[in-house]
Write a protein that holds these residues in place. Sequence first.
Motif, PDB file in Angstrom:
ATOM      1  N   SER A 443       0.839  -1.194   0.000  1.00  0.00           N
ATOM      2  CA  SER A 443       0.000   0.000   0.000  1.00  0.00           C
ATOM      3  C   SER A 443       0.875   1.245   0.000  1.00  0.00           C
ATOM      4  CB  SER A 443      -0.917   0.008   1.232  1.00  0.00           C
ATOM      5  OG  SER A 443      -1.597   1.234   1.342  1.00  0.00           O
ATOM      6  N   LYS A 444       0.388   2.283  -0.661  1.00  0.00           N
ATOM      7  CA  LYS A 444       1.109   3.555  -0.654  1.00  0.00           C
ATOM      8  C   LYS A 444       0.831   4.352   0.611  1.00  0.00           C
ATOM      9  CE  LYS A 444      -2.424   6.333  -3.015  1.00  0.00           C
ATOM     10  NZ  LYS A 444      -2.738   7.172  -4.180  1.00  0.00           N
ATOM     11  N   ASP A 445      -0.069   3.860   1.471  1.00  0.00           N
ATOM     12  CA  ASP A 445      -0.378   4.585   2.705  1.00  0.00           C
ATOM     13  C   ASP A 445       0.850   4.706   3.593  1.00  0.00           C
ATOM     14  OD1 ASP A 445      -2.941   4.809   1.832  1.00  0.00           O
ATOM     15  OD2 ASP A 445      -3.717   3.126   3.016  1.00  0.00           O
ATOM     16  N   LEU A 446       1.716   3.671   3.582  1.00  0.00           N
ATOM     17  CA  LEU A 446       2.931   3.741   4.396  1.00  0.00           C
ATOM     18  C   LEU A 446       3.809   4.899   3.942  1.00  0.00           C
ATOM     19  CD1 LEU A 446       3.823  -0.060   4.578  1.00  0.00           C
ATOM     20  CD2 LEU A 446       2.848   1.336   6.393  1.00  0.00           C
ATOM     21  N   PHE A 447       3.881   5.110   2.653  1.00  0.00           N
ATOM     22  CA  PHE A 447       4.704   6.199   2.135  1.00  0.00           C
ATOM     23  C   PHE A 447       4.085   7.548   2.499  1.00  0.00           C
ATOM     24  CE2 PHE A 447       6.174   2.677  -0.362  1.00  0.00           C
ATOM     25  CZ  PHE A 447       7.504   2.944  -0.566  1.00  0.00           C
ATOM     26  N   VAL A 448       2.774   7.633   2.420  1.00  0.00           N
ATOM     27  CA  VAL A 448       2.114   8.888   2.751  1.00  0.00           C
ATOM     28  C   VAL A 448       2.348   9.237   4.219  1.00  0.00           C
ATOM     29  CG1 VAL A 448      -0.122  10.038   2.948  1.00  0.00           C
ATOM     30  CG2 VAL A 448       0.393   8.627   0.943  1.00  0.00           C
ATOM     31  N   VAL A 453       5.544  12.314   8.452  1.00  0.00           N
ATOM     32  CA  VAL A 453       6.540  12.361   9.523  1.00  0.00           C
ATOM     33  C   VAL A 453       7.749  13.192   9.099  1.00  0.00           C
ATOM     34  CG1 VAL A 453       8.166  10.960  10.855  1.00  0.00           C
ATOM     35  CG2 VAL A 453       5.813  10.185  10.563  1.00  0.00           C
ATOM     36  N   LEU A 454       8.244  12.941   7.892  1.00  0.00           N
ATOM     37  CA  LEU A 454       9.432  13.650   7.428  1.00  0.00           C
ATOM     38  C   LEU A 454       9.139  15.136   7.256  1.00  0.00           C
ATOM     39  CD1 LEU A 454      12.348  13.418   6.522  1.00  0.00           C
ATOM     40  CD2 LEU A 454      11.547  12.962   4.212  1.00  0.00           C
ATOM     41  N   LEU A 455       7.970  15.469   6.711  1.00  0.00           N
ATOM     42  CA  LEU A 455       7.616  16.878   6.552  1.00  0.00           C
ATOM     43  C   LEU A 455       7.501  17.562   7.912  1.00  0.00           C
ATOM     44  CD1 LEU A 455       6.807  19.206   4.693  1.00  0.00           C
ATOM     45  CD2 LEU A 455       4.423  18.419   4.870  1.00  0.00           C
ATOM     46  N   ALA A 456       6.938  16.869   8.887  1.00  0.00           N
ATOM     47  CA  ALA A 456       6.841  17.444  10.229  1.00  0.00           C
ATOM     48  C   ALA A 456       8.219  17.738  10.802  1.00  0.00           C
ATOM     49  CB  ALA A 456       6.075  16.489  11.147  1.00  0.00           C
ATOM     50  N   GLN A 457       9.140  16.819  10.653  1.00  0.00           N
ATOM     51  CA  GLN A 457      10.492  17.039  11.151  1.00  0.00           C
ATOM     52  C   GLN A 457      11.150  18.236  10.465  1.00  0.00           C
ATOM     53  OE1 GLN A 457      12.252  13.174  10.439  1.00  0.00           O
ATOM     54  NE2 GLN A 457      12.077  12.632  12.604  1.00  0.00           N
ATOM     55  N   ARG A 458      11.011  18.321   9.167  1.00  0.00           N
ATOM     56  CA  ARG A 458      11.650  19.405   8.427  1.00  0.00           C
ATOM     57  C   ARG A 458      11.018  20.760   8.753  1.00  0.00           C
ATOM     58  NH1 ARG A 458      14.116  17.549   3.374  1.00  0.00           N
ATOM     59  NH2 ARG A 458      13.125  19.246   2.252  1.00  0.00           N
ATOM     60  N   LEU A 667      17.093  16.486  13.558  1.00  0.00           N
ATOM     61  CA  LEU A 667      15.697  16.844  13.326  1.00  0.00           C
ATOM     62  C   LEU A 667      14.878  16.539  14.568  1.00  0.00           C
ATOM     63  CD1 LEU A 667      15.183  15.512   9.693  1.00  0.00           C
ATOM     64  CD2 LEU A 667      15.500  17.882  10.393  1.00  0.00           C
ATOM     65  N   PRO A 668      13.798  17.284  14.786  1.00  0.00           N
ATOM     66  CA  PRO A 668      12.955  17.000  15.951  1.00  0.00           C
ATOM     67  C   PRO A 668      12.493  15.555  15.963  1.00  0.00           C
ATOM     68  CG  PRO A 668      12.317  19.068  14.893  1.00  0.00           C
ATOM     69  CD  PRO A 668      13.331  18.430  14.008  1.00  0.00           C
ATOM     70  N   HIS A 669      12.341  15.007  17.162  1.00  0.00           N
ATOM     71  CA  HIS A 669      12.013  13.592  17.310  1.00  0.00           C
ATOM     72  C   HIS A 669      10.515  13.383  17.155  1.00  0.00           C
ATOM     73  CE1 HIS A 669      16.059  12.500  18.478  1.00  0.00           C
ATOM     74  NE2 HIS A 669      16.074  13.568  19.272  1.00  0.00           N
ATOM     75  N   VAL A 670      10.114  13.106  15.931  1.00  0.00           N
ATOM     76  CA  VAL A 670       8.730  12.735  15.646  1.00  0.00           C
ATOM     77  C   VAL A 670       8.640  11.215  15.710  1.00  0.00           C
ATOM     78  CG1 VAL A 670       6.872  12.839  13.942  1.00  0.00           C
ATOM     79  CG2 VAL A 670       8.472  14.754  14.171  1.00  0.00           C
ATOM     80  N   VAL A 671       7.565  10.719  16.288  1.00  0.00           N
ATOM     81  CA  VAL A 671       7.387   9.270  16.425  1.00  0.00           C
ATOM     82  C   VAL A 671       7.362   8.646  15.035  1.00  0.00           C
ATOM     83  CG1 VAL A 671       5.898   7.452  17.311  1.00  0.00           C
ATOM     84  CG2 VAL A 671       6.143   9.593  18.577  1.00  0.00           C
ATOM     85  N   SER A 672       8.222   7.648  14.809  1.00  0.00           N
ATOM     86  CA  SER A 672       8.338   7.030  13.493  1.00  0.00           C
ATOM     87  C   SER A 672       7.123   6.168  13.182  1.00  0.00           C
ATOM     88  CB  SER A 672       9.605   6.160  13.425  1.00  0.00           C
ATOM     89  OG  SER A 672       9.474   5.057  14.301  1.00  0.00           O
ATOM     90  N   ILE A 673       6.995   5.823  11.904  1.00  0.00           N
ATOM     91  CA  ILE A 673       5.887   4.978  11.471  1.00  0.00           C
ATOM     92  C   ILE A 673       5.934   3.632  12.184  1.00  0.00           C
ATOM     93  CG2 ILE A 673       4.884   3.794   9.493  1.00  0.00           C
ATOM     94  CD1 ILE A 673       4.425   6.782   9.521  1.00  0.00           C
TER      95      ILE A 673
END
Length: 744
Positions: A443-448, A453-458, A667-673
């Motif tokens: 599924s592409k949902d994992l990528f979304v 997450v990556l956008l939030a960190q940046r 980068l800020p520590h956002v909870v990973s997928i």
Amino acid sequence: MVSEGLRLQVASKWQESFRHLNRREPGISGLVTFSQAWNIAAEFLRPKDIDVPNDRIYNEHIKAAFDTVNRAKRLPVLLETFIEDMRKKFSLVQHDVNQFMAEYEASQNPQIVTKMLYRVYTYKQVWSPPEELGSGLLSAYTRSFRNNFFLTLPTSFSGAFRALCASTLPSSDALPEELNAEPNLWYIFNILGLTERFEGLIANVGYDYIHEYILETCTEQWAEPMLEGVKEKMSKQIIPWLLSIYGRGDLHSEEAHAMLQSVAPKFEYHINKTLCTLRTREIFDIIIDFPDSMGALHDLKECLQRVDQRENLVDALRKSNHKRLLHPGADTKLILSQYVATIKCLRIIDPPGVLLFKVADPIRRYLRERPDTIRSIVANLVGDDDSGDSLVNENEPIHPLQQTEVEDYTDQQWEPDPIDAGPEFRTNKPSDVVSTLVSIYDSKDLFVKELQVLLAQRLLAINDDDTEKIDGERRNVEILKIRFGEAALQVCEVMLRDMSDSKRIDTHVQSQLPLVVHPTVISRHFWPALEPSDLVMPGQFLELHNQYALEFTKFKPDKKLRWFPHLGTVSLEIELEDRTVEAEVPPLEAAIIELFSQQNEWSIDGLVDATRVPDKTAILKALLTWVNLGVLREESETTFSLLEVAGDVPVGSREPIHRPTAAEPELPHVVSIQQQQAEQMRMYWKFIEGMLTNLGALSLDRIQMMLKFAPGYDRSIEQLATFLEAARREGLVVVRDGIWKLNR
């Protein structure tokens, strides 16, 4: 008892034969004439030592003797006698052959073999019957001589003859007219039957020449196609060499060209096979060197159309990938880069994609097991990959993710799958690179989610005055909308809007109450979860937080701020007795130096209690930052004090511990997928525990099927297997033969 009739019949035939030999003359005068003719002819044919002078001349007298024998129909008997005499005399040839072969084995000089063959050819010519006796007699003699000659050859002759043939091959810069330096040699080969008998050996000499030439000139030469050059080499060197063999020294013989029609294709096949084998052995490095290896790829494509080595190519590339790529020591970015290069290269070699389908499967399975694969792909898509190697060509047009192809059998341009395609070949065959990378997962949902997450960190790492980076992220999101669709990136749109709203809120608060605090205000429901922290900012930092929160509540009465004090950076100006130190540090370092403004000496345990950060390693790391800046002094392993005056170090105090220069802020520590999925799966543990308690041991498929009735459950069976494996390591469940049960 012999009957009288049979006796009379034999006597009649004998008398008839006698009259025939006697030439029907009276008495025995005819028989005497025949006997004399027989002796003359037999003596003329009798083999002799060629080193002994011999005045053998076929004159009228000899011709009359042979005519007499022939008229008596005894010429075949004379030939048999001659062949028997030749067999007995062949010891002379045997002696010479042994002598020459012994000399060759001592020196390994192929010219000695040439001399031997000339010697045997001389025997053949000297012992040969006159041509006037007819082609039948000559053919029988030639067959007999060849057979006896082959019997005299030792087992080492094959190697010697191979060396001789190899010595006749042209050098790399030889001209075609130089190939006929020894035309008589090939003629002798044909006369003695060597060309026919050792045809395979001669061909192998040519094959070896081609093999060595290809290895010498084509190895690691990938930029330009080499196949045509090798074929041109064959046409200028090998073809004339073959003509000199089959043309018996006559390069323009039509017969030779006709014979060459069946030989030349074999050599052309060998060229394709040898070059294909070489490129198959080099295929991993050819892919690494792409796109500078386009020439080798086009050669390999052409060779595979003529040589059935597709499976060899697949096996070689899969083994190389397993040995050199798919192991823990290889970086995920490197694996992805090699995978993309593999996709591009194999599409050139095999446009239908059968080879790629077979080669890519182990790489895709391995990447699926790596936890950072999605992050690496997403980072590359948004330009956050610091390796400098982009998986996607920026010059290629951006397309939406392609879906699985469905067979359309009504299409008039439809073609069946290649013969070596597997049954699942067309189940998923996207054409662009991004679709291929995303198709690694179901599924592409994992990528979304990883994009979020990556956008939030940046975004959280951007300073409040750096609007260019925010605009850059907005452009990235617009590009990703084309690939993943607008609906999938609505959350990213909210995050970007929050950044603009946060700037406007901060501008309003600063207009009402100027503060040095510039927080980023985000929406709790739309941003990925941030890793929590127990850090409590002391002193002026806490006061500044409270002032800002109060003013924010006035502006947004329906909203309430929840601080994440461990995120962001703090710019400090520390005034000491003899100096001022400026530094930009993380919040924990700022909190610790603020505590030293309240008292000059702190222990690590005291700082843990004051900041509420239980991680002593993090506290020690923050302390060492100020030690290296000359602000603090280490009094003991657990105690630090403020250094008001630079160089004011008492005797016996500990030397400061230096550490390398601090790296770029993380980068800020956002909870990973993965962490989010693990926490979400823990919600379903009670369901799993309940079904294993009530129903007993269950298979993975059965657990997955029953969990689908749980509210909100949308995990794949692979994710369930990963969770159960983690539960097994914790001792909650056990598994045997694929059956799971509670660990009692």
